[in-house]
Every structure is written in structure tokens, then in C-alpha cells.
Design a protein around this motif. Sequence first.
Motif, short mmCIF file in Angstrom:
data_model
loop_
_atom_site.label_atom_id
_atom_site.label_comp_id
_atom_site.label_asym_id
_atom_site.label_seq_id
_atom_site.Cartn_x
_atom_site.Cartn_y
_atom_site.Cartn_z
N ASN A 48 0.84 -1.20 0.00
CA ASN A 48 0.00 0.00 0.00
C ASN A 48 0.87 1.25 0.00
O ASN A 48 1.68 1.43 0.92
CB ASN A 48 -0.88 0.06 1.25
CG ASN A 48 -2.07 -0.90 1.19
OD1 ASN A 48 -2.89 -0.87 2.08
ND2 ASN A 48 -2.15 -1.74 0.17
N VAL A 55 -5.42 6.09 5.91
CA VAL A 55 -6.27 4.92 6.11
C VAL A 55 -5.89 4.27 7.43
O VAL A 55 -4.78 4.46 7.94
CB VAL A 55 -6.14 3.90 4.95
CG1 VAL A 55 -6.53 4.52 3.62
CG2 VAL A 55 -4.72 3.34 4.88
N TYR A 57 -5.98 0.44 9.45
CA TYR A 57 -6.15 -1.01 9.33
C TYR A 57 -6.26 -1.64 10.71
O TYR A 57 -5.55 -1.26 11.65
CB TYR A 57 -4.95 -1.65 8.62
CG TYR A 57 -5.08 -1.78 7.13
CD1 TYR A 57 -5.96 -2.70 6.58
CD2 TYR A 57 -4.29 -1.02 6.27
CE1 TYR A 57 -6.06 -2.87 5.20
CE2 TYR A 57 -4.37 -1.17 4.89
CZ TYR A 57 -5.27 -2.09 4.36
OH TYR A 57 -5.36 -2.25 3.01
N MET A 82 -9.66 -2.73 6.59
CA MET A 82 -9.50 -1.28 6.51
C MET A 82 -10.80 -0.67 7.01
O MET A 82 -11.81 -0.67 6.29
CB MET A 82 -9.20 -0.83 5.09
CG MET A 82 -8.98 0.68 4.98
SD MET A 82 -8.78 1.24 3.27
CE MET A 82 -7.14 0.60 2.91
N SER A 85 -11.06 5.30 6.16
CA SER A 85 -10.43 5.85 4.97
C SER A 85 -10.89 7.30 4.85
O SER A 85 -12.08 7.56 4.70
CB SER A 85 -10.83 5.06 3.72
OG SER A 85 -10.38 5.68 2.54
#
Length: 295
Positions: A48, A55, A57, A82, A85
Amino acid sequence: MAKSKIGENAFYQPGASSIEGMPTTLQFFHGHPRIMLRPHWHAQVEVNYIMRGHVHYRMGGHELTLSAGQIGLFWGGQPHQMNESSRDSIYAGAHLPLVHFFRMRLPAAVSAMLMGGTTMLTSQTDAADRENFPRWFHYVTSGEEAKAQHAVEELLLRIQRIFMEPYETVSSGKLDGAATETGAPSPAVVKICDFIAANFLEEVDATDIADAAGLHPKYAMNLFRKSTGMTLIKYLTLLRLSHAQAKLMHSGDSILQVAMDSGFGSVSAFNKAFRSTAGMPPSDFRRDTRASATV
């Protein structure tokens, strides 16, 4: 009270043609990261690169926020979600099957840490990354084989460079320094990954896999475990579970049919393996996933 932004975000909708359904395919992505309504897993290393925004996680053993200008690598075989965001977020990256991952020259400890649930994180990015990641995506989706191959080779080189510069490891909410020892991956491990990728839906076992690599079964199992931190059978099972996950979400096949089509010899073996990864039986996973999709 401020209005929640969750409803204003797009939600991730996994499908049979997505990363879960094609666990041996290298896929690139570029766009706005979508919130996941529940954890998922896949049998690739995920890369990523956050181009804008941030974001968040939830991993197997830790939580992690990635912000603009950071690159994160983690093993998708651990259930992850996730769950946040930002509205302005843009990211790019790829899902790397192990057959590609083990073709790189990386620090000896990296693969074991990744398979163990550690996230590798770097902030050593620049304008070249902001140009290259979107370009790689466009090359791979252009339909031109030469461009796609060029993008893959450049991405693999970029990942290797991460471990030539300062980087961090994140595990169970802790930041640590990283190992600096380097070593070339074994060609035998690449052969093993190639064979498993081509045959994971068939009736194969550790002996078949070792024969394909020209190794004694015990040596092959020890070599793979030393290189990846997991057993041959665990990796084979994970590929099958990833395939089964997609079928459960988007097909009307019975649990027995999903188990057979995903390479499991019996529904009981499938139920046991699925529960071990997902924390619930396949029938409950299908029900909950379909309920979430209507939100």
C-alpha cells in the motif's frame, strides 16, 4: 455531534473476480481506498502506497494508520480490515503472490516477519513514487504485455529498495527497528510456489510439491518453513481458503460444492480449516457477508 462520514464512503465489495478469488494473480490497484465492512484475507503480500489522506487497518495482532507519503507491506493471509479511509484518500499498490515475492533479494528476516503478522513501514518516499505507482497501474491494465512486465519488474525493484533505507516494523502496536541481514531467496522456494500456484485446486500434498522442486519431502518442508515462517500445507490451505471465500460470497453453490471446488477432500476438513482462519463456519460467513452487503 458531528455527522458520521462512514455513510459517505464507498464500501469494499469483494467478489469472485477480485483478489480473494484469484490468490495466485499479481494485481495492481489505484484509487480511493474503500472501507471494509468485515475482515478478509488473501494469499498475497499487500503493498500500500498512500498518496493522499490516510487509512486505518485492523490487523490480526495490531492496528495501524498509514498516512500520505508512507508505504506499508503486510501479509494478506492474516485477517485484516481497513475500517477507516479519509474522504480525500488516494492509494496505489499491488497484491504480490509469493511466487513473485520470493524472486526478490530481501533481508533474510523480512519474509518470516511478514508471515508472522508484522507490517513493514517506510516513509522514505518521493516524487518518483507519486508518478510511478499510478503509471504501473496503467501499464498493467493497458493490455500490453511489454508494459505490464515492465511495471512488475519496476515494482519489485522498488520493494527491494525499501529495505536498503530506514524502515520500521509494526507488530502488536509496537514500532521496532528492522534487521539488516540480506540473503538471496532459494530457487527451490520459487519452484515450490510456482507448483502450488498452478495446482492448489487439485489433489496435491507435500510429496507432490517436493517432487516438483526436485527435493526430498522433509527437506522441502523445512526449507519452505524456514523461508516463509509457515508450513507447505498451511500455505496450500490458505490459497484454497481464499478461493473458497470468494465462492461463498458470490455463488449459490452448496458448502459441499464450494469445499470440493476449492481443493478440499471433505466438507469436514473445509469447515475445520475455514473456522480456524475466519473464526466461524463457512455457512455463518456466507450469511454475515451477504447481510453486510445490503448495508
